[in-house]
Design an enzyme around this catalytic site. Structure first.
Site, PDB file in Angstrom:
ATOM      1  N   GLU A  49       1.302  -3.366 -11.880  1.00  0.00           N
ATOM      2  CA  GLU A  49       0.270  -4.471 -11.459  1.00  0.00           C
ATOM      3  C   GLU A  49      -0.866  -4.899 -12.222  1.00  0.00           C
ATOM      4  O   GLU A  49      -1.275  -4.120 -12.751  1.00  0.00           O
ATOM      5  CB  GLU A  49      -0.387  -3.915  -9.734  1.00  0.00           C
ATOM      6  CG  GLU A  49       0.644  -3.474  -8.801  1.00  0.00           C
ATOM      7  CD  GLU A  49       0.313  -3.249  -7.642  1.00  0.00           C
ATOM      8  OE1 GLU A  49      -1.144  -3.155  -7.414  1.00  0.00           O
ATOM      9  OE2 GLU A  49       1.112  -2.841  -6.599  1.00  0.00           O
ATOM     10  N   ARG A  94      -0.967   7.161   9.639  1.00  0.00           N
ATOM     11  CA  ARG A  94      -1.687   6.214  10.622  1.00  0.00           C
ATOM     12  C   ARG A  94      -1.080   4.833  10.532  1.00  0.00           C
ATOM     13  O   ARG A  94      -1.059   3.967  11.699  1.00  0.00           O
ATOM     14  CB  ARG A  94      -2.994   6.131  10.157  1.00  0.00           C
ATOM     15  CG  ARG A  94      -4.103   7.239  10.117  1.00  0.00           C
ATOM     16  CD  ARG A  94      -5.256   7.277   9.701  1.00  0.00           C
ATOM     17  NE  ARG A  94      -6.019   8.326   9.369  1.00  0.00           N
ATOM     18  CZ  ARG A  94      -6.051   9.022   8.366  1.00  0.00           C
ATOM     19  NH1 ARG A  94      -5.481   8.723   7.331  1.00  0.00           N
ATOM     20  NH2 ARG A  94      -6.734  10.175   8.331  1.00  0.00           N
ATOM     21  N   ARG A 115       3.083   2.010  -2.069  1.00  0.00           N
ATOM     22  CA  ARG A 115       2.769   1.963  -3.521  1.00  0.00           C
ATOM     23  C   ARG A 115       4.193   1.221  -4.148  1.00  0.00           C
ATOM     24  O   ARG A 115       5.201   1.936  -3.733  1.00  0.00           O
ATOM     25  CB  ARG A 115       2.443   3.222  -3.987  1.00  0.00           C
ATOM     26  CG  ARG A 115       0.848   3.803  -3.663  1.00  0.00           C
ATOM     27  CD  ARG A 115      -0.247   2.821  -4.284  1.00  0.00           C
ATOM     28  NE  ARG A 115      -1.526   3.079  -4.299  1.00  0.00           N
ATOM     29  CZ  ARG A 115      -2.317   2.444  -3.304  1.00  0.00           C
ATOM     30  NH1 ARG A 115      -1.904   1.701  -2.453  1.00  0.00           N
ATOM     31  NH2 ARG A 115      -3.426   2.943  -3.149  1.00  0.00           N
ATOM     32  N   HIS A 136      -0.636  -7.481  -3.570  1.00  0.00           N
ATOM     33  CA  HIS A 136      -1.493  -5.936  -3.146  1.00  0.00           C
ATOM     34  C   HIS A 136      -2.820  -6.693  -2.374  1.00  0.00           C
ATOM     35  O   HIS A 136      -3.912  -6.269  -2.668  1.00  0.00           O
ATOM     36  CB  HIS A 136      -1.915  -5.406  -4.437  1.00  0.00           C
ATOM     37  CG  HIS A 136      -2.180  -3.738  -4.058  1.00  0.00           C
ATOM     38  ND1 HIS A 136      -1.782  -2.706  -4.793  1.00  0.00           N
ATOM     39  CD2 HIS A 136      -2.565  -3.146  -2.800  1.00  0.00           C
ATOM     40  CE1 HIS A 136      -2.019  -1.422  -4.079  1.00  0.00           C
ATOM     41  NE2 HIS A 136      -2.346  -1.830  -2.886  1.00  0.00           N
TER      42      HIS A 136
HETATM   43  C1  DGY Z   1      -5.049   1.316  -0.508  1.00  0.00           C
HETATM   44  O1  DGY Z   1      -6.342   1.423   0.224  1.00  0.00           O
HETATM   45  O2  DGY Z   1      -4.706   2.445  -0.737  1.00  0.00           O
HETATM   46  C2  DGY Z   1      -4.533   0.019  -0.552  1.00  0.00           C
HETATM   47  O3  DGY Z   1      -3.356   0.017  -1.306  1.00  0.00           O
HETATM   48  C3  DGY Z   1      -5.452  -1.040  -0.753  1.00  0.00           C
HETATM   49  O4  DGY Z   1      -6.222  -1.378   0.434  1.00  0.00           O
END
Ligand code: DGY
Length: 327
Positions: free
Chosen positions: A268, A158, A239, A287
Site C-alpha cells: 500500500e 467483532r 489486511r 484502505h
Molecule cells: C485498522 O484499524 O486496523 C484498519 O485497517 C484501519 O482502520
C-alpha cells in the site's frame, strides 16, 4: 518531574491532540501525503516516552532500541501487525490499539463492497460517464443478488459478527469459519460453523475478517479461489497479505470468480500497474473501510487516551500486551 515527550507520526484530528497536550509535549509529523521515513522515525524517537503510530509505520526492535525511554506505542488502528509485539513486551513497552470503535463502520464498508461488486456499481458509473450508455438492455451490467444468498465469513471476530448481523436483514444464510468456534454466536446470530473449504465452496459472498499473522498470510490463494463458485463475490477489508493478490487478479481475469471488492493490498499504496487494477470486475478502495468522520475521530481520541493513560501510570483502555502492565 519533567513532562513526558511524545512523537505523533501523522497530523491527528484536534480532539486527540487536546487529550495529549495537557499531559505531554509532542512533536508531530506534519505531512499528510507520506508517512515519516525510517530515518526520520529513528531520529524522532530518541528522546520520547510515548509514540502514537499509524499502520503505515513499522515499529520494530530497531525503533524501540533507538528510543531507550519509550514506555508506550499507541497504534491508531485495531490491527497491530505493523508492530513487533514480542520485541515490545521484551522491552516492557506497552502496545495499545483501537478496537470496537470502528467495528460497525468497517462492517458497513464490507457490505458496501459486496453490494457494489455484485451489482457492478463502479462499472456502471464508468459506463454512464464514458458515454457508452445508448439504451436500456435486458442484461446490461447484470450482476448477482445479495438478498437470500449465502454469505461465508472467514473470521468471526467483532467485525465478522457485525457483518453477519447486517446479512440477516438481507435474509442471507450465513456460514463462517474461524479457528475458534463460537457456539454462543451461532445461537444468537443464527449462523452456521463450517470447515474452511466448505465455506469457500458453498458461499455466494465471501468476506475476510482475520488479523494478519504468520498463520493467515496468503490464507486465500490460487487453491482457495479455485474452490469458489464462478458466481462468487469476494471481499477483503482485513489486511492485504491475507490474500495472494496475484492469484486474485488471475481468478478475476479468468472469471473463476464473479467479482471482488478490495480495500487492503499486499503493498500500500497499491502500484497503479498492479494486475488487480486491470480487472474491470474488481472494485478497489484505498484502505478506507474505517473512514467515516465520526469513527476516525473516535479512533484518534482512543489512541490518545491509550497513550496518556500509560504516561500517567494508569491502565490503558486497550492494551495489546497486558502482561507488561503486571508487577
Ligand atoms: C485498522 O484499524 O486496523 C484498519 O485497517 C484501519 O482502520
Amino acid at each position: 518531574m519533567s513532562r513526558p515527550r511524545v512523537y505523533v507520526t501523522r497530523r491527528l484530528p484536534q480532539p486527540a491532540l487536546d487529550i495529549i497536550r495537557p499531559i505531554a509535549d509532542f512533536t508531530l509529523w506534519d505531512r499528510e501525503d507520506v508517512p515519516p521515513s525510517r530515518q526520520v522515525l529513528l531520529r524522532e524517537v530518541t528522546q520520547v516516552d510515548g509514540l502514537l503510530s499509524l499502520l503505515t509505520d513499522r515499529i520494530d526492535g530497531e525503533v524501540m532500541d533507538a528510543a531507550p525511554r519509550l514506555r508506550v506505542v499507541s497504534n491508531f488502528a485495531v490491527g497491530f501487525d505493523n508492530i513487533d509485539i514480542p520485541a515490545a513486551t521484551q522491552r516492557r513497552i506497552v502496545v495499545t490499539n483501537t478496537p470496537e470503535v470502528l467495528t460497525e463502520t468497517v462492517a458497513d464498508f464490507a457490505f458496501c463492497l459486496m453490494l457494489a461488486a455484485a451489482r457492478r456499481l463502479v462499472e456502471g458509473d464508468r459506463y454512464a460517464r464514458d458515454g457508452k450508455w445508448k439504451t436500456w438492455e435486458p442484461l446490461l451490467l447484470a450482476g448477482q443478488d445479495m438478498y437470500r444468498a449465502t454469505l461465508g465469513l472467514i473470521g468471526l471476530g467483532r467485525i465478522g459478527s457485525a457483518v453477519a448481523r447486517r446479512a440477516k436483514g438481507f435474509e442471507m444464510r450465513v456460514m463462517y469459519y474461524d479457528p475458534f468456534r463460537r457456539e454462543d454466536l451461532e445461537q444468537s446470530l443464527q449462523i452456521e460453523y463450517r470447515p474452511f473449504t466448505d465455506v469457500l465452496r458453498q458461499a455466494d459472498f465471501i468476506s475476510v475478517h482475520v488479523p494478519l499473522s504468520e498463520q493467515t498470510r496468503h490464507l486465500i490463494g490460487r487453491d482457495q479461489f479455485s474452490m469458489m463458485k464462478p458466481t462468487a463475490v469476494f471481499v477483503n477489508t482485513s489486511r492485504g497479505p491475507v490474500v495472494d493478490q496475484q492469484a486474485l487478479a488471475e481468478a478475476l481475469a479468468a472469471r473463476r470468480i464473479f467479482a471482488a471488492g478490495i480495500d487492503v493490498f499486499e503493498r500500500e499504496p497499491v502500484p497503479t500497474d498492479d494486475p488487480l487494477l486491470a480487472q474491470g470486475n474488481a472494485i478497489v478502495a484505498p484502505h478506507i473501510a474505517s473512514a467515516s468522520i465520526p469513527t476516525r475521530i473516535r479512533m484518534a481520541t482512543l489512541a490518545a487516551e491509550n497513550l496518556v493513560a500509560v504516561l500517567q501510570g494508569k491502565r490503558p483502555p486497550n492494551p495489546v500486551n497486558p502482561e507488561v502492565l503486571k508487577g
